[in-house]
Design a protein around this motif. Sequence first.
Motif, PDB file in Angstrom:
ATOM      1  N   LYS A  95    -111.458  55.296 -50.592  1.00 32.61           N
ATOM      2  CA  LYS A  95    -112.504  54.677 -49.393  1.00 32.61           C
ATOM      3  C   LYS A  95    -113.912  54.809 -49.996  1.00 32.61           C
ATOM      4  N   PHE A  96    -114.766  53.767 -49.666  1.00 36.46           N
ATOM      5  CA  PHE A  96    -116.022  53.862 -49.938  1.00 36.46           C
ATOM      6  C   PHE A  96    -116.757  54.865 -48.934  1.00 36.46           C
ATOM      7  N   LEU A  97    -117.510  55.877 -49.636  1.00 37.15           N
ATOM      8  CA  LEU A  97    -118.004  56.847 -48.728  1.00 37.15           C
ATOM      9  C   LEU A  97    -119.306  56.649 -48.166  1.00 37.15           C
ATOM     10  N   GLY A  98    -120.107  55.436 -48.772  1.00 28.96           N
ATOM     11  CA  GLY A  98    -121.457  55.197 -48.251  1.00 28.96           C
ATOM     12  C   GLY A  98    -122.172  55.973 -49.502  1.00 28.96           C
ATOM     13  N   GLU A  99    -123.363  55.156 -49.812  1.00 29.36           N
ATOM     14  CA  GLU A  99    -124.218  55.612 -50.985  1.00 29.36           C
ATOM     15  C   GLU A  99    -124.483  56.923 -51.035  1.00 29.36           C
ATOM     16  N   ASP A 100    -124.898  57.553 -49.990  1.00 31.28           N
ATOM     17  CA  ASP A 100    -125.517  58.886 -49.913  1.00 31.28           C
ATOM     18  C   ASP A 100    -124.246  59.853 -50.202  1.00 31.28           C
ATOM     19  N   ASN A 101    -122.986  59.314 -50.089  1.00 31.68           N
ATOM     20  CA  ASN A 101    -121.907  60.441 -50.293  1.00 31.68           C
ATOM     21  C   ASN A 101    -121.113  59.981 -51.733  1.00 31.68           C
ATOM     22  N   GLU A 102    -121.560  59.097 -52.433  1.00 34.35           N
ATOM     23  CA  GLU A 102    -120.919  58.735 -53.414  1.00 34.35           C
ATOM     24  C   GLU A 102    -121.557  59.398 -54.584  1.00 34.35           C
ATOM     25  N   TRP A 103    -120.926  60.389 -55.351  1.00 35.12           N
ATOM     26  CA  TRP A 103    -121.397  61.162 -56.321  1.00 35.12           C
ATOM     27  C   TRP A 103    -121.991  60.517 -57.276  1.00 35.12           C
ATOM     28  N   LEU A 104    -121.193  59.481 -58.060  1.00 34.13           N
ATOM     29  CA  LEU A 104    -121.776  58.727 -58.885  1.00 34.13           C
ATOM     30  C   LEU A 104    -122.941  58.021 -58.716  1.00 34.13           C
ATOM     31  N   VAL A 105    -123.183  57.516 -57.459  1.00 33.19           N
ATOM     32  CA  VAL A 105    -124.386  56.745 -57.150  1.00 33.19           C
ATOM     33  C   VAL A 105    -125.569  57.868 -57.467  1.00 33.19           C
ATOM     34  N   GLN A 106    -125.423  59.111 -56.832  1.00 33.60           N
ATOM     35  CA  GLN A 106    -126.266  60.013 -56.748  1.00 33.60           C
ATOM     36  C   GLN A 106    -126.737  60.571 -58.343  1.00 33.60           C
ATOM     37  N   TYR A 107    -125.503  60.710 -59.061  1.00 31.13           N
ATOM     38  CA  TYR A 107    -125.856  60.733 -60.372  1.00 31.13           C
ATOM     39  C   TYR A 107    -126.555  59.846 -61.216  1.00 31.13           C
ATOM     40  N   CYS A 108    -126.345  58.551 -61.046  1.00 33.17           N
ATOM     41  CA  CYS A 108    -127.014  57.424 -61.539  1.00 33.17           C
ATOM     42  C   CYS A 108    -128.475  57.609 -61.108  1.00 33.17           C
TER      43      CYS A 108
END
Length: 250
Positions: free
Chosen positions: A181-194
């Motif tokens: 499930k997509f968690l939302g940008e704020d909760n996607e760890w890889l988005v935060q990493y990037c």
Amino acid sequence: MNIPKGKKIYFASDNHLGAPTSKESLPREKKFVAWLDEIKKDAAAIFLLGDLFDFWFEYKTVVPKGFTRTLGKLAEISDSGIPIYYFVGNHDLWMNGYFEEELNIPVYHKPKEFTFNNKIFFIGHGDGLGPNDKGYKRMKKVFTNPFSKWLFKWLHPDIGVKLAQHLSVKNKLISGDDDAKFLGEDNEWLVQYCKRKLESKHRDYFVFGHRHLPLEIDLNTTSKYINLGDWINYYTYGVFDGENFELKTY
């Protein structure tokens, strides 16, 4: 690398061949091999971003049984002069020379940066990156510890491989029984990493697997995060033609 006119770079991830059983994964393997056979006609390079196998461990003289169609096709493509790059995932951490020696495919255990036609790519599997997931990060240190690998090698392959396969397919995501499930940008760890990586250096594309979800997320006006999805539910892959990156379905 400059991409010749008419050529493309292809990306795929998370096949989990062998899960939940060899028989049940065989149609997926045949589909993947058909895709490889198709893209070799215009591929400048192929990037496989991990978890090609649901489990892989290299003993000194033994590798897991099966996957002959896939390994044969990879050997054919590599022998033809098309470079293939492999990034280990969390299910095939224990690669140790077989792909390099047998298939002439370099294997990377950490994300790596590449430049294609002046576009900067940051590429990896994606496991253990970003904030949180501390439990997995601790387990990964155990799995990759030389002493742990040495101990596992003392198990007979019939026991070690069977045990690892049993533990692996208990995960519903890997066996294909459940969708990520997509968690939302704020909760996607890889988005935060990037986003954190962008603070120190510009990259045009961050390309990962691991999440089993096809995702395209703009990090800012010039950088994008791509997750390749999987070959269990989505059969998605990435294509870069020298100017643009697309996610496609096979």
